[in-house]
Scaffold this motif. Structure first.
Motif, short mmCIF file in Angstrom:
data_model
loop_
_atom_site.label_atom_id
_atom_site.label_comp_id
_atom_site.label_asym_id
_atom_site.label_seq_id
_atom_site.Cartn_x
_atom_site.Cartn_y
_atom_site.Cartn_z
N LYS A 16 6.70 8.89 7.64
CA LYS A 16 7.21 10.26 7.74
C LYS A 16 8.34 10.50 6.75
O LYS A 16 8.42 11.57 6.14
N LEU A 17 9.22 9.51 6.59
CA LEU A 17 10.31 9.65 5.61
C LEU A 17 9.77 9.82 4.20
O LEU A 17 10.40 10.47 3.36
N ARG A 18 8.61 9.24 3.93
CA ARG A 18 8.00 9.33 2.60
C ARG A 18 7.12 10.57 2.46
O ARG A 18 6.47 10.77 1.43
N GLY A 19 7.06 11.41 3.50
CA GLY A 19 6.34 12.67 3.40
C GLY A 19 4.87 12.61 3.75
O GLY A 19 4.13 13.56 3.46
N ALA A 20 4.42 11.53 4.37
CA ALA A 20 3.01 11.40 4.71
C ALA A 20 2.71 12.08 6.04
O ALA A 20 3.61 12.32 6.86
N ARG A 21 1.45 12.37 6.25
CA ARG A 21 0.97 12.79 7.57
C ARG A 21 0.61 11.51 8.30
O ARG A 21 -0.24 10.75 7.84
N ALA B 258 0.86 -1.19 0.00
CA ALA B 258 0.00 0.00 0.00
C ALA B 258 0.90 1.23 0.00
O ALA B 258 1.05 1.90 1.03
N PRO B 259 1.53 1.53 -1.13
CA PRO B 259 2.48 2.65 -1.18
C PRO B 259 1.83 3.96 -0.73
O PRO B 259 0.75 4.32 -1.19
N VAL B 260 2.50 4.62 0.18
CA VAL B 260 1.98 5.89 0.67
C VAL B 260 2.78 7.02 0.03
O VAL B 260 3.99 6.91 -0.15
N GLN B 261 2.08 8.08 -0.34
CA GLN B 261 2.69 9.20 -1.05
C GLN B 261 2.78 10.42 -0.14
O GLN B 261 2.05 10.55 0.84
N ALA B 262 3.68 11.32 -0.52
CA ALA B 262 3.81 12.58 0.22
C ALA B 262 2.49 13.32 0.22
O ALA B 262 1.79 13.40 -0.81
N GLY B 263 2.12 13.83 1.38
CA GLY B 263 0.89 14.60 1.50
C GLY B 263 -0.33 13.77 1.86
O GLY B 263 -1.37 14.33 2.21
#
Length: 337
Positions: free
Chosen positions: A172-177, A146-151
Protein backbone atom coordinates in the motif's frame (compact mmCIF):
# COMPACT_ATOMS: atom_id res chain seq x y z
CA UNK A 1 27.96 -17.85 38.40
CA UNK A 2 25.97 -20.85 37.18
CA UNK A 3 22.30 -20.90 36.14
CA UNK A 4 19.89 -23.78 35.63
CA UNK A 5 19.24 -24.06 31.92
CA UNK A 6 16.14 -25.76 30.56
CA UNK A 7 16.69 -26.99 27.01
CA UNK A 8 14.34 -28.60 24.50
CA UNK A 9 16.32 -31.23 22.58
CA UNK A 10 14.99 -32.75 19.37
CA UNK A 11 14.18 -36.39 20.20
CA UNK A 12 12.37 -37.58 17.08
CA UNK A 13 11.54 -35.96 13.76
CA UNK A 14 7.85 -34.98 13.61
CA UNK A 15 5.49 -36.26 10.97
CA UNK A 16 2.89 -33.59 10.41
CA UNK A 17 2.31 -31.32 13.39
CA UNK A 18 4.85 -31.08 16.21
CA UNK A 19 4.24 -32.89 19.50
CA UNK A 20 5.70 -32.62 22.98
CA UNK A 21 6.94 -36.20 22.57
CA UNK A 22 9.25 -35.07 19.77
CA UNK A 23 11.42 -33.33 22.38
CA UNK A 24 13.26 -34.03 25.60
CA UNK A 25 13.15 -31.27 28.22
CA UNK A 26 16.51 -31.30 29.99
CA UNK A 27 17.79 -29.20 32.89
CA UNK A 28 21.53 -28.66 33.19
CA UNK A 29 23.75 -26.02 34.84
CA UNK A 30 25.34 -23.48 32.52
CA UNK A 31 29.07 -23.99 31.97
CA UNK A 32 31.85 -21.61 32.97
CA UNK A 33 32.57 -19.06 30.28
CA UNK A 34 35.79 -19.02 28.27
CA UNK A 35 37.48 -15.91 26.91
CA UNK A 36 35.35 -14.34 24.17
CA UNK A 37 32.11 -15.84 25.41
CA UNK A 38 28.96 -14.35 26.94
CA UNK A 39 25.87 -15.92 28.48
CA UNK A 40 22.51 -14.70 27.21
CA UNK A 41 19.24 -15.10 29.09
CA UNK A 42 16.57 -15.73 26.48
CA UNK A 43 13.60 -13.36 26.69
CA UNK A 44 11.58 -14.05 23.53
CA UNK A 45 11.65 -16.72 20.83
CA UNK A 46 10.55 -16.14 17.26
CA UNK A 47 8.13 -18.87 16.17
CA UNK A 48 8.54 -19.35 12.42
CA UNK A 49 7.58 -21.93 9.77
CA UNK A 50 11.29 -22.48 9.19
CA UNK A 51 11.48 -24.02 12.68
CA UNK A 52 9.39 -26.88 11.35
CA UNK A 53 11.60 -27.17 8.26
CA UNK A 54 14.73 -27.40 10.43
CA UNK A 55 13.24 -30.44 12.20
CA UNK A 56 13.09 -32.40 8.93
CA UNK A 57 16.01 -34.34 7.52
CA UNK A 58 15.72 -32.90 4.03
CA UNK A 59 18.03 -30.68 1.94
CA UNK A 60 17.63 -27.06 3.06
CA UNK A 61 19.50 -23.79 3.35
CA UNK A 62 20.87 -24.71 6.81
CA UNK A 63 21.70 -28.16 8.15
CA UNK A 64 18.69 -29.80 9.80
CA UNK A 65 18.71 -29.87 13.59
CA UNK A 66 20.35 -33.14 14.62
CA UNK A 67 18.67 -35.59 16.99
CA UNK A 68 19.80 -34.68 20.51
CA UNK A 69 20.54 -31.03 19.66
CA UNK A 70 18.85 -27.97 21.13
CA UNK A 71 16.09 -26.86 18.78
CA UNK A 72 17.31 -23.95 16.66
CA UNK A 73 15.41 -20.66 16.87
CA UNK A 74 15.90 -16.96 16.44
CA UNK A 75 15.29 -14.91 19.56
CA UNK A 76 16.13 -11.93 21.73
CA UNK A 77 17.97 -12.06 25.04
CA UNK A 78 19.93 -10.10 27.60
CA UNK A 79 23.60 -10.73 28.45
CA UNK A 80 23.85 -11.84 32.10
CA UNK A 81 27.54 -12.82 32.24
CA UNK A 82 30.44 -12.00 29.94
CA UNK A 83 34.10 -12.62 29.22
CA UNK A 84 33.77 -10.89 25.87
CA UNK A 85 35.26 -7.55 24.82
CA UNK A 86 32.30 -6.87 22.54
CA UNK A 87 29.33 -7.86 24.72
CA UNK A 88 28.81 -6.52 28.23
CA UNK A 89 26.41 -7.56 30.96
CA UNK A 90 23.09 -5.87 30.24
CA UNK A 91 23.49 -5.79 26.46
CA UNK A 92 20.37 -6.68 24.50
CA UNK A 93 21.13 -9.07 21.63
CA UNK A 94 19.35 -10.94 18.87
CA UNK A 95 20.55 -14.23 17.44
CA UNK A 96 20.02 -17.96 17.07
CA UNK A 97 19.41 -18.52 20.75
CA UNK A 98 17.58 -21.86 20.48
CA UNK A 99 14.76 -23.31 22.56
CA UNK A 100 16.39 -22.84 25.96
CA UNK A 101 16.62 -20.43 28.89
CA UNK A 102 20.27 -19.50 28.33
CA UNK A 103 22.31 -19.33 25.14
CA UNK A 104 26.07 -19.20 24.72
CA UNK A 105 27.38 -16.36 22.58
CA UNK A 106 30.91 -17.03 21.32
CA UNK A 107 32.48 -14.13 19.45
CA UNK A 108 35.23 -16.45 18.13
CA UNK A 109 32.75 -18.57 16.17
CA UNK A 110 30.67 -17.59 13.21
CA UNK A 111 27.03 -17.07 13.99
CA UNK A 112 24.23 -14.60 13.66
CA UNK A 113 24.31 -12.16 16.58
CA UNK A 114 23.28 -8.50 16.53
CA UNK A 115 23.57 -6.05 19.38
CA UNK A 116 20.31 -4.14 19.76
CA UNK A 117 19.82 -0.62 21.14
CA UNK A 118 19.68 -0.65 24.97
CA UNK A 119 16.28 1.06 24.83
CA UNK A 120 14.66 0.06 21.52
CA UNK A 121 12.05 2.44 20.04
CA UNK A 122 9.59 -0.44 19.71
CA UNK A 123 8.60 -3.38 21.92
CA UNK A 124 10.86 -6.45 21.92
CA UNK A 125 8.29 -8.73 20.20
CA UNK A 126 8.07 -6.13 17.41
CA UNK A 127 11.84 -6.45 16.93
CA UNK A 128 11.20 -10.09 16.04
CA UNK A 129 8.24 -9.25 13.82
CA UNK A 130 7.55 -6.06 11.90
CA UNK A 131 11.00 -4.62 12.62
CA UNK A 132 12.83 -7.95 12.53
CA UNK A 133 13.22 -10.78 10.05
CA UNK A 134 9.51 -10.85 9.24
CA UNK A 135 9.53 -7.20 8.23
CA UNK A 136 12.91 -7.47 6.51
CA UNK A 137 11.62 -10.40 4.46
CA UNK A 138 8.56 -8.43 3.36
CA UNK A 139 10.70 -5.35 2.66
CA UNK A 140 13.19 -7.03 0.32
CA UNK A 141 10.54 -9.25 -1.25
CA UNK A 142 8.75 -6.20 -2.62
CA UNK A 143 11.77 -3.94 -3.11
CA UNK A 144 14.16 -6.29 -4.90
CA UNK A 145 12.75 -9.76 -5.50
CA UNK A 146 9.43 -8.81 -7.11
CA UNK A 147 9.22 -5.00 -7.05
CA UNK A 148 5.65 -3.84 -7.05
CA UNK A 149 4.71 -0.57 -8.74
CA UNK A 150 1.97 1.96 -8.11
CA UNK A 151 -1.27 0.92 -9.75
CA UNK A 152 -0.39 -2.77 -9.92
CA UNK A 153 -2.27 -5.55 -8.15
CA UNK A 154 -0.39 -7.33 -5.38
CA UNK A 155 -1.74 -10.54 -3.85
CA UNK A 156 -0.38 -11.67 -0.50
CA UNK A 157 -1.14 -15.14 0.87
CA UNK A 158 -1.09 -15.88 4.61
CA UNK A 159 -1.75 -12.15 4.74
CA UNK A 160 -2.66 -12.05 8.44
CA UNK A 161 0.66 -13.63 9.41
CA UNK A 162 3.91 -11.98 10.45
CA UNK A 163 5.39 -11.53 6.97
CA UNK A 164 2.20 -11.21 4.95
CA UNK A 165 0.69 -8.48 7.12
CA UNK A 166 3.78 -6.31 6.64
CA UNK A 167 4.12 -7.12 2.94
CA UNK A 168 0.57 -5.97 2.29
CA UNK A 169 1.10 -2.71 4.14
CA UNK A 170 4.36 -2.04 2.29
CA UNK A 171 2.49 -2.71 -0.94
CA UNK A 172 0.00 0.00 0.00
CA UNK A 173 2.86 2.40 0.77
CA UNK A 174 4.17 1.73 -2.74
CA UNK A 175 0.78 2.57 -4.26
CA UNK A 176 -0.35 -0.93 -5.21
CA UNK A 177 -3.83 -2.37 -5.00
CA UNK A 178 -3.43 -5.05 -2.34
CA UNK A 179 -5.48 -8.24 -2.07
CA UNK A 180 -4.89 -10.37 1.01
CA UNK A 181 -5.69 -14.06 1.37
CA UNK A 182 -6.42 -15.32 4.89
CA UNK A 183 -8.46 -17.96 6.69
CA UNK A 184 -11.78 -16.90 8.17
CA UNK A 185 -14.03 -13.86 8.17
CA UNK A 186 -12.41 -12.24 11.21
CA UNK A 187 -8.92 -12.28 9.72
CA UNK A 188 -10.26 -10.92 6.44
CA UNK A 189 -12.00 -8.11 8.33
CA UNK A 190 -8.75 -7.36 10.18
CA UNK A 191 -6.82 -7.05 6.90
CA UNK A 192 -9.21 -4.52 5.41
CA UNK A 193 -10.40 -2.52 8.42
CA UNK A 194 -7.25 -2.51 10.54
CA UNK A 195 -4.35 -2.89 8.09
CA UNK A 196 -5.76 -1.06 5.06
CA UNK A 197 -5.78 -3.87 2.48
CA UNK A 198 -8.10 -3.12 -0.44
CA UNK A 199 -9.73 -6.55 -0.45
CA UNK A 200 -9.42 -9.76 1.58
CA UNK A 201 -10.42 -13.20 0.35
CA UNK A 202 -11.13 -16.18 2.61
CA UNK A 203 -9.36 -19.26 1.26
CA UNK A 204 -11.57 -21.49 3.43
CA UNK A 205 -14.74 -20.32 1.67
CA UNK A 206 -16.39 -22.59 -0.91
CA UNK A 207 -16.35 -19.76 -3.47
CA UNK A 208 -12.69 -18.82 -2.84
CA UNK A 209 -11.64 -18.99 -6.48
CA UNK A 210 -14.62 -16.94 -7.61
CA UNK A 211 -13.97 -14.29 -4.95
CA UNK A 212 -10.28 -14.18 -5.90
CA UNK A 213 -11.23 -13.59 -9.53
CA UNK A 214 -13.62 -10.80 -8.54
CA UNK A 215 -10.90 -9.21 -6.39
CA UNK A 216 -8.39 -9.24 -9.26
CA UNK A 217 -10.33 -8.05 -12.34
CA UNK A 218 -7.12 -6.82 -14.00
CA UNK A 219 -5.15 -9.91 -13.06
CA UNK A 220 -2.28 -10.21 -10.59
CA UNK A 221 1.02 -8.44 -11.25
CA UNK A 222 2.88 -9.57 -8.13
CA UNK A 223 2.26 -12.59 -5.92
CA UNK A 224 3.93 -12.50 -2.51
CA UNK A 225 3.62 -16.20 -1.87
CA UNK A 226 3.73 -17.68 1.62
CA UNK A 227 1.50 -20.75 1.30
CA UNK A 228 1.92 -22.85 -1.83
CA UNK A 229 -0.46 -25.71 -2.59
CA UNK A 230 -4.01 -24.95 -3.73
CA UNK A 231 -3.79 -21.29 -2.72
CA UNK A 232 -0.72 -20.70 -4.87
CA UNK A 233 -2.27 -22.53 -7.83
CA UNK A 234 -5.33 -20.28 -7.61
CA UNK A 235 -3.23 -17.11 -7.55
CA UNK A 236 -0.97 -18.25 -10.40
CA UNK A 237 -4.05 -18.81 -12.55
CA UNK A 238 -4.83 -15.09 -12.16
CA UNK A 239 -1.33 -13.81 -13.04
CA UNK A 240 -0.81 -11.45 -15.97
CA UNK A 241 1.76 -12.19 -18.63
CA UNK A 242 5.15 -11.26 -17.24
CA UNK A 243 3.93 -11.32 -13.65
CA UNK A 244 6.39 -11.72 -10.79
CA UNK A 245 6.31 -14.08 -7.84
CA UNK A 246 8.27 -13.54 -4.62
CA UNK A 247 8.35 -17.09 -3.28
CA UNK A 248 8.76 -16.52 0.44
CA UNK A 249 7.34 -19.74 1.83
CA UNK A 250 5.32 -22.88 1.21
CA UNK A 251 3.67 -23.30 4.59
CA UNK A 252 1.12 -25.74 3.21
CA UNK A 253 3.97 -28.21 2.66
CA UNK A 254 5.69 -27.90 6.02
CA UNK A 255 3.25 -29.80 8.22
CA UNK A 256 1.57 -31.93 5.58
CA UNK A 257 -1.62 -31.38 3.65
CA UNK A 258 -0.23 -30.31 0.28
CA UNK A 259 -0.18 -32.60 -2.75
CA UNK A 260 3.06 -34.48 -3.26
CA UNK A 261 3.42 -32.80 -6.65
CA UNK A 262 1.82 -29.57 -7.78
CA UNK A 263 1.27 -28.55 -11.37
CA UNK A 264 2.94 -25.20 -11.89
CA UNK A 265 2.97 -25.36 -15.69
CA UNK A 266 1.28 -21.96 -15.67
CA UNK A 267 4.71 -20.54 -14.79
CA UNK A 268 5.86 -21.57 -18.26
CA UNK A 269 2.65 -20.69 -20.10
CA UNK A 270 2.57 -17.16 -18.70
CA UNK A 271 6.36 -16.65 -18.63
CA UNK A 272 6.31 -15.78 -14.94
CA UNK A 273 9.37 -14.84 -12.97
CA UNK A 274 9.49 -16.85 -9.75
CA UNK A 275 12.31 -16.20 -7.34
CA UNK A 276 12.83 -17.74 -3.95
CA UNK A 277 14.66 -15.79 -1.27
CA UNK A 278 15.60 -15.57 2.39
CA UNK A 279 16.10 -12.57 4.65
CA UNK A 280 19.50 -14.06 5.50
CA UNK A 281 20.54 -13.23 1.91
CA UNK A 282 20.81 -9.56 2.84
CA UNK A 283 23.79 -8.90 5.08
CA UNK A 284 23.39 -5.13 5.34
CA UNK A 285 19.88 -4.78 6.75
CA UNK A 286 20.30 -1.39 8.42
CA UNK A 287 18.33 0.51 5.76
CA UNK A 288 15.43 -1.94 5.91
CA UNK A 289 15.29 -1.89 9.71
CA UNK A 290 15.54 1.92 9.77
CA UNK A 291 12.63 2.25 7.34
CA UNK A 292 10.53 -0.38 9.14
CA UNK A 293 11.05 1.17 12.57
CA UNK A 294 10.22 4.59 11.15
CA UNK A 295 7.01 3.32 9.57
CA UNK A 296 5.93 1.58 12.77
CA UNK A 297 6.75 4.52 15.06
CA UNK A 298 4.97 6.96 12.71
CA UNK A 299 1.94 4.69 12.41
CA UNK A 300 2.31 4.12 8.66
CA UNK A 301 2.57 0.40 9.37
CA UNK A 302 0.70 -1.36 12.16
CA UNK A 303 2.68 -4.06 13.93
CA UNK A 304 0.83 -6.92 15.56
CA UNK A 305 2.00 -9.87 17.63
CA UNK A 306 0.47 -12.91 19.26
CA UNK A 307 2.57 -13.59 22.37
CA UNK A 308 2.39 -17.02 23.97
CA UNK A 309 4.10 -17.97 27.23
CA UNK A 310 6.41 -20.69 28.54
CA UNK A 311 9.47 -22.40 27.03
CA UNK A 312 7.99 -25.83 27.77
CA UNK A 313 5.07 -25.00 25.45
CA UNK A 314 7.23 -24.21 22.41
CA UNK A 315 6.34 -27.33 20.35
CA UNK A 316 2.60 -26.77 20.73
CA UNK A 317 2.85 -23.02 20.23
CA UNK A 318 4.68 -23.61 16.95
CA UNK A 319 1.64 -25.51 15.64
CA UNK A 320 -0.39 -22.31 15.86
CA UNK A 321 1.40 -21.26 12.66
CA UNK A 322 -0.38 -24.09 10.87
CA UNK A 323 -3.83 -24.11 12.47
CA UNK A 324 -4.47 -20.40 11.95
CA UNK A 325 -5.04 -19.56 15.63
CA UNK A 326 -2.87 -16.43 15.61
CA UNK A 327 -2.52 -13.12 13.83
CA UNK A 328 0.61 -11.12 13.11
CA UNK A 329 3.94 -12.31 14.46
CA UNK A 330 3.85 -15.39 16.72
CA UNK A 331 6.28 -14.94 19.61
CA UNK A 332 6.99 -17.08 22.67
CA UNK A 333 7.91 -15.33 25.91
CA UNK A 334 10.55 -17.30 27.83
CA UNK A 335 11.40 -14.92 30.69
CA UNK A 336 10.86 -11.39 31.93
CA UNK A 337 13.41 -8.74 31.05
Amino acid sequence: MSFTNRQLLLKTRPEGLVGLDNFDLRETPTAELADGQALVRVLYLSMDPTNRVWMSDVPQYMPPVAIGEVMRSLGIGRVVASRSKHYAVGDLVQGLVGWQDYALLDENKTGYWVKLPPKPPVALPTLLGACGFSGITAYYGLAEIAPVQAGETLVVSAAAGSVGSIAGQIGKLRGARVVGIAGGAEKCRHLVEDLGFDVAVDYKADDFKQKLAEATPDGVHVDFENVGGAVMRAVLSRMVNGGRVALCGLIANYAGGARATDDYSVIIVKRLTVRGFLAFDYKDQAKAVQDLVGWVVSGKIKAGETVADGLENAPLVLNRLFDGSHTGKLVLKVSDD
